[in-house]
Motif scaffolding. Structure first.
Motif, PDB file in Angstrom:
ATOM      1  N   LYS A  38       0.835  -1.197   0.000  1.00  0.00           N
ATOM      2  CA  LYS A  38       0.000   0.000   0.000  1.00  0.00           C
ATOM      3  C   LYS A  38       0.877   1.258   0.000  1.00  0.00           C
ATOM      4  CE  LYS A  38      -3.772   2.331   2.220  1.00  0.00           C
ATOM      5  NZ  LYS A  38      -4.767   2.347   3.272  1.00  0.00           N
ATOM      6  N   ALA A  39       1.920   1.277   0.809  1.00  0.00           N
ATOM      7  CA  ALA A  39       2.842   2.418   0.862  1.00  0.00           C
ATOM      8  C   ALA A  39       3.570   2.569  -0.468  1.00  0.00           C
ATOM      9  CB  ALA A  39       3.835   2.262   2.002  1.00  0.00           C
ATOM     10  N   LEU A  40       3.994   1.440  -1.055  1.00  0.00           N
ATOM     11  CA  LEU A  40       4.649   1.493  -2.358  1.00  0.00           C
ATOM     12  C   LEU A  40       3.707   2.054  -3.417  1.00  0.00           C
ATOM     13  CD1 LEU A  40       6.613  -1.881  -2.424  1.00  0.00           C
ATOM     14  CD2 LEU A  40       7.565   0.417  -2.297  1.00  0.00           C
ATOM     15  N   VAL A  45       1.957   6.493  -6.882  1.00  0.00           N
ATOM     16  CA  VAL A  45       0.922   7.433  -7.329  1.00  0.00           C
ATOM     17  C   VAL A  45       1.404   8.871  -7.122  1.00  0.00           C
ATOM     18  CG1 VAL A  45      -1.391   8.302  -6.819  1.00  0.00           C
ATOM     19  CG2 VAL A  45      -1.013   5.851  -7.054  1.00  0.00           C
ATOM     20  N   ALA A  46       2.018   9.150  -5.960  1.00  0.00           N
ATOM     21  CA  ALA A  46       2.519  10.498  -5.685  1.00  0.00           C
ATOM     22  C   ALA A  46       3.606  10.885  -6.697  1.00  0.00           C
ATOM     23  CB  ALA A  46       3.058  10.588  -4.261  1.00  0.00           C
ATOM     24  N   ASP A  47       4.518   9.947  -6.971  1.00  0.00           N
ATOM     25  CA  ASP A  47       5.564  10.214  -7.965  1.00  0.00           C
ATOM     26  C   ASP A  47       4.955  10.433  -9.346  1.00  0.00           C
ATOM     27  OD1 ASP A  47       7.595  10.095  -6.133  1.00  0.00           O
ATOM     28  OD2 ASP A  47       8.178   8.025  -6.609  1.00  0.00           O
ATOM     29  N   SER A  48       3.972   9.635  -9.685  1.00  0.00           N
ATOM     30  CA  SER A  48       3.309   9.767 -10.976  1.00  0.00           C
ATOM     31  C   SER A  48       2.671  11.145 -11.114  1.00  0.00           C
ATOM     32  CB  SER A  48       2.256   8.673 -11.134  1.00  0.00           C
ATOM     33  OG  SER A  48       1.502   8.878 -12.295  1.00  0.00           O
TER      34      SER A  48
END
Length: 172
Positions: A38-40, A45-48
């Motif tokens: 989930k953290a990964l 998603v944040a990096d994307s």
């Protein structure tokens, strides 16, 4: 698991390369060594989203640069057209001036007809100033007969004789 890198080194706003086996991605403190998917996922998603924002900003900058280049090209094309028109007009003026035998600086007009009319008017003015016209503002007889020296000597008025001699020697 494969290593995932965010961006090549040296790029603006880069963070150090990360791998999928960092301590933050490890289990939630349970010590199982199993990655926290989930953290990964949230990090991916944040990096994307971060890269999407950067991509949109780069696209906007590229569109702005393209618009700037297109404007500059249009301005240069307009300047080139003006210069070509000026050169063509100068050649036209030079041609009319040499054909009519008048100074090019005195001609006015945008096309050949106007330039020819200007040259003709200039020639007509120049002809009106030729020596055949009286220079004494109307004091000479119009198309008068040539006065001979004998006729001048028979004149009684000294003023009339001086004027007649002056006209005779002036070529009138």
């Amino acid at each position: 698991m494969e290593d995932e890198t965010n961006l090549a080194e040296g790029a603006e706003g880069t963070e150090p390369a990360t791998t999928g086996t960092e301590p933050a991605a490890e289990g939630a403190g349970d010590g199982s060594g199993e990655p926290d998917y989930k953290a990964l996922y949230e990090r991916a998603v944040a990096d994307s989203r971060k890269w999407e924002r950067r991509s949109k900003a780069n696209l906007a900058a590229a569109k702005g640069a393209r618009k700037s280049v297109e404007d500059e090209v249009a301005e240069l094309k307009a300047q080139l057209r003006r210069m070509e028109d000026e050169r063509a007009h100068a050649e036209l003026v030079s041609g009319v001036a040499s054909a009519k035998g008048v100074p090019a600086e005195l001609l006015h007009g945008d096309d050949e007809d106007e330039l020819n009319a200007s040259a003709d008017a200039l020639l007509a003015f120049a002809r009106s100033m030729e020596p055949g016209t009286p220079r004494d503002k109307g004091g000479a007889p119009a198309g008068g007969a040539v006065v001979t020296t004998e006729q001048i000597s028979k004149m009684k008025s000294p003023l009339a004789r001086v004027q007649a001699y002056a006209r005779m020697h002036a070529g009138q």
